[in-house]
Design an enzyme around this catalytic site. Structure first.
Site, PDB file in Angstrom:
ATOM      1  N   THR A 277      -4.055  77.557  69.939  1.00 46.22           N
ATOM      2  CA  THR A 277      -3.510  76.203  70.021  1.00 46.22           C
ATOM      3  C   THR A 277      -2.423  76.158  71.076  1.00 46.22           C
ATOM      4  O   THR A 277      -1.473  76.934  71.034  1.00 46.22           O
ATOM      5  CB  THR A 277      -2.896  75.764  68.674  1.00 46.22           C
ATOM      6  OG1 THR A 277      -1.897  76.709  68.286  1.00 46.22           O
ATOM      7  CG2 THR A 277      -3.956  75.630  67.605  1.00 46.22           C
ATOM      8  N   ASN A 279       0.744  74.921  72.394  1.00 51.49           N
ATOM      9  CA  ASN A 279       1.891  74.248  71.767  1.00 51.49           C
ATOM     10  C   ASN A 279       2.642  73.395  72.780  1.00 51.49           C
ATOM     11  O   ASN A 279       2.994  73.865  73.858  1.00 51.49           O
ATOM     12  CB  ASN A 279       2.853  75.294  71.192  1.00 51.49           C
ATOM     13  CG  ASN A 279       2.260  76.047  70.024  1.00 51.49           C
ATOM     14  OD1 ASN A 279       1.088  76.429  70.055  1.00 51.49           O
ATOM     15  ND2 ASN A 279       3.049  76.253  68.993  1.00 51.49           N
ATOM     16  N   GLU A 343       0.278  71.024  68.237  1.00 51.22           N
ATOM     17  CA  GLU A 343      -0.511  72.086  68.861  1.00 51.22           C
ATOM     18  C   GLU A 343      -1.941  71.616  69.055  1.00 51.22           C
ATOM     19  O   GLU A 343      -2.567  71.143  68.124  1.00 51.22           O
ATOM     20  CB  GLU A 343      -0.542  73.330  67.954  1.00 51.22           C
ATOM     21  CG  GLU A 343       0.790  73.656  67.322  1.00 51.22           C
ATOM     22  CD  GLU A 343       0.744  74.902  66.447  1.00 51.22           C
ATOM     23  OE1 GLU A 343      -0.297  75.576  66.417  1.00 51.22           O
ATOM     24  OE2 GLU A 343       1.766  75.190  65.811  1.00 51.22           O
TER      25      GLU A 343
HETATM   26  P1  ADP Z   1       0.970  80.540  70.607  1.00 50.49           P
HETATM   27  O1  ADP Z   1       1.535  80.856  69.257  1.00 50.49           O
HETATM   28  O2  ADP Z   1       1.793  81.083  71.730  1.00 50.49           O
HETATM   29  O3  ADP Z   1       0.705  79.077  70.753  1.00 50.49           O
HETATM   30  P2  ADP Z   1      -1.910  80.870  70.276  1.00 50.49           P
HETATM   31  O4  ADP Z   1      -2.551  82.032  69.580  1.00 50.49           O
HETATM   32  O5  ADP Z   1      -1.904  79.562  69.562  1.00 50.49           O
HETATM   33  O6  ADP Z   1      -0.431  81.325  70.661  1.00 50.49           O
HETATM   34  O7  ADP Z   1      -2.601  80.730  71.698  1.00 50.49           O
HETATM   35  C1  ADP Z   1      -2.287  79.619  72.489  1.00 50.49           C
HETATM   36  C2  ADP Z   1      -2.496  79.823  73.973  1.00 50.49           C
HETATM   37  O8  ADP Z   1      -3.843  80.231  74.255  1.00 50.49           O
HETATM   38  C3  ADP Z   1      -2.310  78.516  74.700  1.00 50.49           C
HETATM   39  O9  ADP Z   1      -0.960  78.269  75.035  1.00 50.49           O
HETATM   40  C4  ADP Z   1      -3.189  78.704  75.940  1.00 50.49           C
HETATM   41  O10 ADP Z   1      -2.423  79.263  76.977  1.00 50.49           O
HETATM   42  C5  ADP Z   1      -4.248  79.690  75.505  1.00 50.49           C
HETATM   43  N1  ADP Z   1      -5.592  79.087  75.252  1.00 50.49           N
HETATM   44  C6  ADP Z   1      -6.766  79.657  75.641  1.00 50.49           C
HETATM   45  N2  ADP Z   1      -7.813  78.905  75.295  1.00 50.49           N
HETATM   46  C7  ADP Z   1      -7.325  77.811  74.675  1.00 50.49           C
HETATM   47  C8  ADP Z   1      -7.945  76.647  74.091  1.00 50.49           C
HETATM   48  N3  ADP Z   1      -9.288  76.487  74.088  1.00 50.49           N
HETATM   49  N4  ADP Z   1      -7.138  75.720  73.553  1.00 50.49           N
HETATM   50  C9  ADP Z   1      -5.798  75.874  73.536  1.00 50.49           C
HETATM   51  N5  ADP Z   1      -5.165  76.945  74.064  1.00 50.49           N
HETATM   52  C10 ADP Z   1      -5.904  77.926  74.647  1.00 50.49           C
HETATM   53 MG    MG Z   2      -0.358  77.899  69.330  1.00 47.01          MG
END
Ligand code: ADP
Ligand code: MG
Length: 399
Positions: A277, A279, A343
């Protein structure tokens, strides 16, 4: 335990095990009270298993003086309304009920909720929920209804432990107790005396409706619940039609547009669950725009902006293209429920992360309330349903 041949039974189920009333109340109350900087997380137990009026009354008595039911209800109404209009069946409930009915069992759904609350369910789910709901004032009404059946044909399923005990003490029927919140399940698991009591009475306690061993209860049954790993592959086509009944969504009067830099979240495992997601940076401006939105899952479009502060070297991000997304809006536990987070999961795979890029998000409608799932597999299945619902709706909108 009945070891006779499987045969049709009459199964009494409390409607609050079939529809997610608890998330509706929790989400709406939490969104409303956050405006007064009151976190209701610690008061969760007060609304568990209660209807609108009772839940709110208990909450008001405990949370603060100076609010009245009528006054709060007025202001809460928009939150409650949108939540109830989009109320979802609990994960597994739809499949279970259809299956029992198809196998010849009679399903009797009962409730002591107010008519206005039940009406929302009936309206939202009229294309499949064609049961006459048995409105009861007290357990006496249920027991009277038992009189039309053979006792050994009856199975009573409820989320209220007192009712389960009461019924089992007085009636020779099978009784299944299924708590519908994590907190209740935990407190139940800690309480040896209650457990012993249920055991002695032969009340069956289960974590969820998917856990009930219907075969052992002599019910004709052939449901195979999919394995969690199945839902972790979010691209897979669903094997059940559960998500079809999730499709009632509520379009916002006005789409909400949010433009923000993508920041790091708290690594709560979005990626590990197969649903990363992105953020949003919760600036004051964005927070203001979200203040009246009930906590929950939304759908809409996301678009990468050329004004992105970091140059993208991968060349894989497409700009000025609307991509379908689901978005979760809720309170970040890290900040003790004072600040919302937003998110977005974009329904497309990317080879690289895109932190620090600028994303424009257009929120179009509400899919469901935030929920506190007992089982991990239920959380995954719910997210799967969210994504499927959003795909269907946005796909249709694009044409
Ligand atoms: P965080 O806790 O840092 O938000 P996540 O596990 O939620 O970590 O991963 C989010 C990150 O993954 C996003 O900020 C983006 O850079 C990357 N990402 C890759 N593919 C997607 C997608 N389909 N949708 C949203 N984010 C994605
Ligand atoms: Mg996230």
């Amino acid at each position: 335990m009945h070891l006779s041949e499987p045969r049709p039974k009459t199964i009494y189920i409390n409607i609050d095990l079939l529809f997610d009333f608890y998330s509706v109340l929790f989400s709406a109350y939490r969104t409303y009270f956050a405006k007064s900087a009151i976190s209701i997380s610690e008061f969760k137990h007060l609304i568990e298993g209660r209807n609108l009026r009772n839940g709110l009354n208990c909450l008001l008595q405990e949370v603060t003086q100076g609010f009245t039911y009528e006054q709060v209800k007025e202001e809460l109404k928009p939150f409650i309304d949108i939540s109830l209009k989009t109320i979802k069946p609990n994960v597994g409930a739809y499949t279970l009920v259809q299956n029992l009915v198809n196998n010849g069992s009679t399903v009797k759904i009962f409730t002591n909720f107010e008519d206005e609350v039940i009406k929302y369910v009936e309206d939202a789910h009229k294309d499949w929920f064609n049961f006459e709901v048995l409105k009861i004032e007290s357990l006496t009404d249920i027991k009277e209804d038992f009189d039309d059946e053979r006792r050994d044909s009856i199975i009573y399923v409820d989320s209220a432990i007192e009712s389960c005990i009461n019924i089992k003490k007085e009636e020779d029927v099978d009784v299944i107790f299924i708590p519908h919140s994590k907190k209740l399940l935990e407190s139940f698991n800690k309480d040896e005396a209650t457990k012993k009591n249920l055991e002695n009475l032969k009340v069956i306690a289960k974590e969820s409706i998917q856990e009930v061993d219907w075969d052992r209860l002599g019910v004709l049954n052939n449901i195979k619940w999919p394995d969690t790993s199945y839902y972790l592959k979010l691209d897979a086509k669903p094997t059940n039609e559960e998500y079809q009944v999730w499709k009632n969504i509520s379009k916002l009067d006005q789409p909400i547009e949010l433009t923000s830099k993508i920041v790091h979240g708290f690594g709560r495992g979005g990626k590990k669950l197969g649903i990363p997601t992105a953020n949003l940076d919760m600036t004051h401006e964005i927070e203001e725009k979200l203040v009246d939105l009930v906590n929950g899952v939304y759908y809409g479009w996301a678009e990468f902006m050329l004004a992105s502060p970091t140059k993208n070297k991968n060349g894989e991000l497409t700009y000025n293209t609307r991509l379908p997304m689901v978005m979760s809006i809720g309170f970040n536990p890290y900040f003790n429920n004072k600040y919302k987070t937003a998110e977005a999961h974009i329904m497309q795979s990317f080879e690289h992360d895109f932190y620090n890029t600028t994303l424009k998000v257009e929120v179009l409608g509400f899919i469901r309330n935030e929920a506190d799932f007992i089982k991990f597999s239920n959380l995954i299945e719910a997210i799967h349903n969210d994504v499927q619902v959003a795909k269907d709706i946005l796909g249709a909108e694009q044409q």
